[in-house]
Scaffold this active site. Sequence first.
Site, PDB file in Angstrom:
ATOM      1  N   LEU A  83      12.598  33.758  20.925  1.00  0.00           N
ATOM      2  CA  LEU A  83      12.519  34.712  22.105  1.00  0.00           C
ATOM      3  C   LEU A  83      13.135  36.052  21.831  1.00  0.00           C
ATOM      4  O   LEU A  83      13.768  36.709  22.738  1.00  0.00           O
ATOM      5  CB  LEU A  83      12.919  34.162  23.466  1.00  0.00           C
ATOM      6  CG  LEU A  83      12.269  32.947  24.001  1.00  0.00           C
ATOM      7  CD1 LEU A  83      12.833  32.888  25.380  1.00  0.00           C
ATOM      8  CD2 LEU A  83      10.947  33.383  24.223  1.00  0.00           C
ATOM      9  N   TYR A 112       9.909  16.990  12.608  1.00  0.00           N
ATOM     10  CA  TYR A 112       9.555  16.425  11.247  1.00  0.00           C
ATOM     11  C   TYR A 112      10.121  15.181  10.707  1.00  0.00           C
ATOM     12  O   TYR A 112      11.259  14.990  11.232  1.00  0.00           O
ATOM     13  CB  TYR A 112       9.368  17.572  10.290  1.00  0.00           C
ATOM     14  CG  TYR A 112       8.050  18.516  10.487  1.00  0.00           C
ATOM     15  CD1 TYR A 112       7.223  18.702   9.489  1.00  0.00           C
ATOM     16  CD2 TYR A 112       7.958  19.099  11.633  1.00  0.00           C
ATOM     17  CE1 TYR A 112       5.941  19.630   9.754  1.00  0.00           C
ATOM     18  CE2 TYR A 112       6.999  19.955  11.904  1.00  0.00           C
ATOM     19  CZ  TYR A 112       5.864  20.112  11.008  1.00  0.00           C
ATOM     20  OH  TYR A 112       4.801  20.960  11.201  1.00  0.00           O
ATOM     21  N   GLN A 119       8.422  26.818   3.207  1.00  0.00           N
ATOM     22  CA  GLN A 119       9.077  25.891   3.864  1.00  0.00           C
ATOM     23  C   GLN A 119       8.443  24.271   3.434  1.00  0.00           C
ATOM     24  O   GLN A 119       7.130  24.445   3.489  1.00  0.00           O
ATOM     25  CB  GLN A 119       8.790  26.115   5.430  1.00  0.00           C
ATOM     26  CG  GLN A 119       9.623  24.844   6.128  1.00  0.00           C
ATOM     27  CD  GLN A 119       9.225  25.304   7.660  1.00  0.00           C
ATOM     28  OE1 GLN A 119       8.357  24.805   8.343  1.00  0.00           O
ATOM     29  NE2 GLN A 119      10.127  25.778   8.315  1.00  0.00           N
ATOM     30  N   ALA A 143       4.842  25.426   7.394  1.00  0.00           N
ATOM     31  CA  ALA A 143       5.244  24.078   7.015  1.00  0.00           C
ATOM     32  C   ALA A 143       3.932  23.706   5.979  1.00  0.00           C
ATOM     33  O   ALA A 143       2.976  23.511   6.030  1.00  0.00           O
ATOM     34  CB  ALA A 143       5.353  23.087   8.067  1.00  0.00           C
ATOM     35  N   ARG A 179      16.311  24.373   7.492  1.00  0.00           N
ATOM     36  CA  ARG A 179      15.948  24.672   8.924  1.00  0.00           C
ATOM     37  C   ARG A 179      16.179  23.168   9.774  1.00  0.00           C
ATOM     38  O   ARG A 179      15.952  22.231   9.404  1.00  0.00           O
ATOM     39  CB  ARG A 179      14.561  24.898   9.158  1.00  0.00           C
ATOM     40  CG  ARG A 179      14.251  24.914  10.568  1.00  0.00           C
ATOM     41  CD  ARG A 179      12.993  25.642  10.924  1.00  0.00           C
ATOM     42  NE  ARG A 179      13.220  26.915  11.659  1.00  0.00           N
ATOM     43  CZ  ARG A 179      12.305  27.694  12.279  1.00  0.00           C
ATOM     44  NH1 ARG A 179      11.174  27.208  12.611  1.00  0.00           N
ATOM     45  NH2 ARG A 179      12.532  28.912  12.742  1.00  0.00           N
TER      46      ARG A 179
END
Length: 367
Positions: free
Chosen positions: A315, A189, A105, A63, A237
């Site tokens: 994951l 965010y 990003q 970020a 995102r």
Amino acid sequence: MTTTLFEPLTLRSLTVPNRIWMAAMCQYSAAPDGEQAGVPNDWHFTHLAARAAGGTGLIITEATAVSPDGRISPYDLGIWNDTQVEAFRRITAFLKSQGTVPGIQLAHAGRKASTERTWVDRGAPIGPGEQHGWTPAGPSAVPFDTGSTTPEELGTEQIGRIVAEFADAARRALDAGFQVAEIHGAHGYLINQFLSPHSNHRTDGYGGDFEGRTRFALEIVEAVRAVWPQDLPVFFRISATDWLSENADDDREGWTADDTVRLAKELQARDVDLMDVSTGGNAPNAKIAAAPDYQVPFAERVRTETGMPVAAVGLITEPDQAQAIVGSGRADAVLLGRELLRDPYWARHAASALGGKVNTPVQYHRA
């Protein structure tokens, strides 16, 4: 044998060589102040370059703040000045030399800002009167959690300035050599704070119903898309859910998977090319949080219901698992996080295991 995981993906005029991508992961390693504040250094170069040498198709920086107050910690990267741009050029040039697409990003931490590094006091808030601290801002004067600084509620003029900062950051990112701009609307965010009724208590045009709460996000998308080349892609995102509606023990109203699908359609209409689908907060129980692919169904739903390309995250650790996700059409690409920290050469190892091929440095051709 060629598998889908190793096939290129073209978005606008940009072709990414494979579907194994690196997710943005904060490193908290930039200088906190002075002329080098927010500037990528040798750590960032090594961290990103190693994954490019390992065959990763697209790498998204951590970020990267659009302004000093947009950093989640004083040690975050930034893209608000020319010194940062020049330092990023070294990184993007190397990534491209390895056949890897460099992405950035663009972020503003909002009410989560002014915190310590995660390995110092578990990322505790830094108060405005403390060294390197400041008062964060958000859609409403609601602290992130117990112990966090109460943010200042943004006025409409301040909101407009932040929208302009995202556009300015996108211009600098292009000058720095990046080929993908990802807007960070996830993980609590600032954009995510506006989206969720849990954190957005406003009653003006930036709050209330879905249209009001998504207005800030869509204004940023429009501002970035206006300055980003039409032949290069823009990503968004999202935290597909903040897990409140899925938790029977929590009666708070939050952002939902239905909202995510609805927003995806609005993003498509504004020329966003791909949704990077994560989730926010904590899953309602340990069983869900520990399940392989537990976030993939959210990405799959966006792709199925809108036709929008998506990247899945969370994951994803095994080559067979990644191939199954992409090969079955549940997502167009996988984003690896911690697994790429453990193994920078994951893409090469996956290619060996599955019979695929990724770019390999000429210096390693004997390996």
